[in-house]
Scaffold this active site. Structure first.
Site, PDB file in Angstrom:
ATOM      1  N   ALA A   1       0.816  -1.229   0.000  1.00  0.00           N
ATOM      2  CA  ALA A   1       0.000   0.000   0.000  1.00  0.00           C
ATOM      3  C   ALA A   1       0.839   1.263   0.000  1.00  0.00           C
ATOM      4  O   ALA A   1       0.345   2.338  -0.315  1.00  0.00           O
ATOM      5  CB  ALA A   1      -0.940  -0.003   1.200  1.00  0.00           C
TER       6      ALA A   1
ATOM      7  N   LYS B   1       8.239 -13.561 -35.350  1.00  0.00           N
ATOM      8  CA  LYS B   1       7.168 -13.116 -34.450  1.00  0.00           C
ATOM      9  C   LYS B   1       5.919 -13.940 -34.717  1.00  0.00           C
ATOM     10  O   LYS B   1       5.573 -14.150 -35.888  1.00  0.00           O
ATOM     11  CB  LYS B   1       6.860 -11.633 -34.689  1.00  0.00           C
ATOM     12  CG  LYS B   1       5.833 -11.084 -33.734  1.00  0.00           C
ATOM     13  CD  LYS B   1       4.853 -10.102 -34.373  1.00  0.00           C
ATOM     14  CE  LYS B   1       3.870 -10.765 -35.290  1.00  0.00           C
ATOM     15  NZ  LYS B   1       2.717  -9.943 -35.671  1.00  0.00           N
TER      16      LYS B   1
ATOM     17  N   ARG C   1      10.187   8.000  -2.296  1.00  0.00           N
ATOM     18  CA  ARG C   1      11.605   8.162  -2.639  1.00  0.00           C
ATOM     19  C   ARG C   1      11.959   7.601  -4.018  1.00  0.00           C
ATOM     20  O   ARG C   1      13.055   7.822  -4.524  1.00  0.00           O
ATOM     21  CB  ARG C   1      12.484   7.520  -1.552  1.00  0.00           C
ATOM     22  CG  ARG C   1      12.561   8.402  -0.293  1.00  0.00           C
ATOM     23  CD  ARG C   1      13.628   7.932   0.624  1.00  0.00           C
ATOM     24  NE  ARG C   1      13.207   6.763   1.378  1.00  0.00           N
ATOM     25  CZ  ARG C   1      14.058   5.846   1.873  1.00  0.00           C
ATOM     26  NH1 ARG C   1      15.348   5.959   1.662  1.00  0.00           N
ATOM     27  NH2 ARG C   1      13.591   4.824   2.567  1.00  0.00           N
TER      28      ARG C   1
HETATM   29  C1  UD1 Z   1       9.052  -1.963   9.206  1.00  0.00           C
HETATM   30  C2  UD1 Z   1       9.016  -2.636  10.593  1.00  0.00           C
HETATM   31  C3  UD1 Z   1      10.440  -2.698  11.139  1.00  0.00           C
HETATM   32  C4  UD1 Z   1      11.348  -3.444  10.195  1.00  0.00           C
HETATM   33  C5  UD1 Z   1      11.285  -2.807   8.801  1.00  0.00           C
HETATM   34  C6  UD1 Z   1      12.005  -3.676   7.821  1.00  0.00           C
HETATM   35  C7  UD1 Z   1       6.865  -2.118  11.612  1.00  0.00           C
HETATM   36  C8  UD1 Z   1       6.150  -1.261  12.567  1.00  0.00           C
HETATM   37  N1  UD1 Z   1       8.155  -1.886  11.459  1.00  0.00           N
HETATM   38  O1  UD1 Z   1       9.473  -0.629   9.413  1.00  0.00           O
HETATM   39  O2  UD1 Z   1      10.427  -3.354  12.382  1.00  0.00           O
HETATM   40  O3  UD1 Z   1      12.662  -3.447  10.679  1.00  0.00           O
HETATM   41  O4  UD1 Z   1       9.919  -2.683   8.335  1.00  0.00           O
HETATM   42  O5  UD1 Z   1      12.069  -3.033   6.583  1.00  0.00           O
HETATM   43  O6  UD1 Z   1       6.265  -2.990  11.033  1.00  0.00           O
HETATM   44  N2  UD1 Z   1       2.894  -0.639   4.484  1.00  0.00           N
HETATM   45  C9  UD1 Z   1       1.579  -0.644   4.085  1.00  0.00           C
HETATM   46  N3  UD1 Z   1       0.663   0.080   4.794  1.00  0.00           N
HETATM   47  C10 UD1 Z   1       1.027   0.825   5.877  1.00  0.00           C
HETATM   48  C11 UD1 Z   1       2.375   0.833   6.252  1.00  0.00           C
HETATM   49  C12 UD1 Z   1       3.283   0.097   5.542  1.00  0.00           C
HETATM   50  O7  UD1 Z   1       1.215  -1.319   3.125  1.00  0.00           O
HETATM   51  O8  UD1 Z   1       0.120   1.458   6.467  1.00  0.00           O
HETATM   52  C13 UD1 Z   1       3.863  -1.434   3.731  1.00  0.00           C
HETATM   53  C14 UD1 Z   1       4.903  -0.540   3.035  1.00  0.00           C
HETATM   54  O9  UD1 Z   1       4.495  -0.239   1.728  1.00  0.00           O
HETATM   55  C15 UD1 Z   1       6.138  -1.424   3.064  1.00  0.00           C
HETATM   56  C16 UD1 Z   1       5.968  -2.244   4.328  1.00  0.00           C
HETATM   57  O10 UD1 Z   1       4.592  -2.210   4.639  1.00  0.00           O
HETATM   58  O11 UD1 Z   1       6.199  -2.300   1.984  1.00  0.00           O
HETATM   59  C17 UD1 Z   1       6.807  -1.716   5.504  1.00  0.00           C
HETATM   60  O12 UD1 Z   1       6.443  -0.396   5.784  1.00  0.00           O
HETATM   61  P1  UD1 Z   1       7.520   0.707   6.154  1.00  0.00           P
HETATM   62  O13 UD1 Z   1       6.807   1.985   6.332  1.00  0.00           O
HETATM   63  O14 UD1 Z   1       8.640   0.664   5.203  1.00  0.00           O
HETATM   64  O15 UD1 Z   1       8.008   0.193   7.586  1.00  0.00           O
HETATM   65  P2  UD1 Z   1       9.349   0.541   8.322  1.00  0.00           P
HETATM   66  O16 UD1 Z   1       9.149   1.790   9.067  1.00  0.00           O
HETATM   67  O17 UD1 Z   1      10.495   0.464   7.394  1.00  0.00           O
END
Ligand code: UD1
Ligand code: MG
Length: 449
Positions: free
Chosen positions: A10, A334, A15
């Site tokens: 989601a 093709k 970036r």
């Molecule tokens: C998360 C973990 C962290 C871990 C890290 C590894 C949590 C709270 N933290 O942190 O412990 O070390 O990943 O990379 O889980 N996403 C959604 N919906 C949301 C939020 C996120 O679909 O509401 C998806 C993002 O697109 C992504 C993934 O979940 O693919 C992780 O989200 P991100 O915001 O990158 O989490 P981090 O803060 O990096």
């Protein structure tokens, strides 16, 4: 035990600086989320749920191309990873077995790693988290393990100095019994430094309920997430290196593997020989003992056993080469079936066509398949001999054992065994060339005087 996959996709990926949702960026020609799903295939999942948000419609449309059975859950506001997983609850209502949470932007988790997590679940852990020893733990969540039990995960922002010193980090991959997972998520709040619903909180909640939690670890390289174009390019390089190594291990000969580019679904048979500088687009299968010679580009095609392609050949979608077929330099194929042992050796275009077994297509032959609006088919029979530079104006058929004269424009069918000639009759004028040249030279001499 049945398994279910929940792939979080989601996030916006701001970036990437892109109009495209992050998980639609490609590695090895497949969107990032497909790599996560592919790793999960080893678990033979009963259900696959993709949680979409930013660019959700585009992600949903692309997902349907890969797997029409994939379930889509919408997360309209990104309130955290626990909130994202909670959106999959309806799709997994009443589901028995384990749910695995994967990130759509993390393409390198190995199937074996997921199998080890499944084994840890079978061994009695209610929640299994995939951790890794980070070279630079940075802002990753930290796994707090005491006496071999995973006690909790603490996010960097909420961690104490002592907790930040921990190098065992959370990859984000978590597995638990599906019903237990949603039950634990119900208890997650957002009273933390980010004001988000952290999936990672389910570990502490499970421990408070007396459930056992465990960490399984994998090399850091598997947990690489893609956040920038630079990371995407690095991921592509890692993917290519992995696929080259796998191909060589599987019995493919490659003289310069570092110059060969794979797609996610490239299949190369044993003893295939892949020369330098080859690009495989999506959907290519090369059978055993086939040779792909240098500087060829293949996509959406099937190369039969012992066939030889190139050097400098282009196989486009729908090219089906029979066993022992030969496609030579500067030939484009093709949507065409090339029969067993048939040869198209030089400078030809064969599109929307069927070429019979053992047929020989002369240099410079073109199937004129397009009238500006419609595409038409050319059929060439078995053992037919197409003279060099024949234009086959489709729809047209050249029969079995038939021939066409070099330079012919063939607009009518040529029956089995017949010769089709469609060119101006030759006129020969004795001494004409000599006389012409003499008069031209005389004219030139006059001008320069
Ligand atoms: C998360 C973990 C962290 C871990 C890290 C590894 C949590 C709270 N933290 O942190 O412990 O070390 O990943 O990379 O889980 N996403 C959604 N919906 C949301 C939020 C996120 O679909 O509401 C998806 C993002 O697109 C992504 C993934 O979940 O693919 C992780 O989200 P991100 O915001 O990158 O989490 P981090 O803060 O990096
Ligand atoms: Mg992240």
């Amino acid at each position: 035990m049945p398994a279910h996959l929940i792939v979080l996709a989601a996030g916006q990926g701001s970036r990437m600086k892109s109009e495209l949702p992050k998980v639609l960026h490609r590695v090895g020609h497949a969107p990032l989320f497909v790599h996560a799903l592919t790793a999960g295939e080893t678990l033979e999942p009963e259900t696959r749920v993709l949680v979409v948000g930013h660019g959700g419609d585009a992600v949903q449309a692309e997902a349907a191309n890969y797997d029409p059975d994939i379930r889509i859950a919408h997360q309209t506001e990104q309130l955290g990873t626990a909130h994202a997983v909670a959106q999959a609850c309806d799709a997994l209502k009443g589901a028995e077995g384990d749910a695995f949470v994967l990130y759509g932007d993390t393409p390198f988790i190995r199937p074996e790693t997921l199998s080890r997590m499944a084994a840890a679940r079978a061994g009695g852990a209610a929640v299994v988290v995939l951790g890794f020893e980070a070279a630079d733990p940075g802002r990753y969540g930290r796994l707090v393990v005491e006496d071999g039990t995973l006690e909790r995960i603490v996010e960097f922002k909420d961690a104490t100095e002592a907790e930040r010193a921990i190098t065992l980090c959370n990859s984000g991959v978590i597995c638990a019994d599906a019903a237990t997972l949603f039950d634990l998520i119900d208890a997650v709040g957002n009273d933390n430094a980010s004001g988000e619903y952290y999936l990672t909180d389910i570990v502490g909640i499970a421990r408070a309920r007396g459930l056992h939690c465990a960490a399984v670890t994998c090399p850091e390289a598997e947990t690489m997430g893609i956040n920038t174009r630079a990371e995407l390019a690095r991921a592509e390089a890692i993917f290519q290196d992995r696929r080259r190594a796998e191909a060589v291990d599987d019995g493919v000969t490659m003289t310069a593997p570092e110059t060969v580019f794979f797609a996610y679904d490239t299949h190369l048979g044993r003893d295939a020989v892949i020369e330098p500088h080859i690009v495989f687009g999506p959907g290519v299968t090369v059978e055993s003992d086939a040779q792909i010679r240098a500087f060829s580009h293949l996509e959406g095609c099937h190369v039969g056993a012992r066939a030889v392609v190139g050097p400098y050949a282009r196989l486009r979608p729908g090219a089906e080469l029979g066993n022992d077929a030969k496609i030579g330099n500067f030939v484009e194929i093709k949507s065409a079936e090339i029969g067993e042992g048939a040869k198209v050796n030089h400078l030809s275009y064969v599109g929307d066509a069927t070429v019979g077994a053992k047929a020989n297509i002369g240099a410079g032959t073109v199937t004129c398949n397009y009238d500006g609006v419609f595409k038409h088919r050319t059929e060439i029979g078995e053992r037919a001999f197409i003279g060099s530079s024949t234009m086959l104006v489709a729809p047209v058929r050249v029969g079995d054992d038939a021939m066409t004269g070099s330079g012919s424009v063939i607009t009518n069918d040529v029956p089995d065994g017949a010769l089709g000639l469609g060119r101006a009759k030759q006129v020969t004028k004795d001494g004409f060339a000599k006389r012409l040249m003499a008069s031209l030279k005389a004219a030139k001499a006059k001008r320069t005087n």
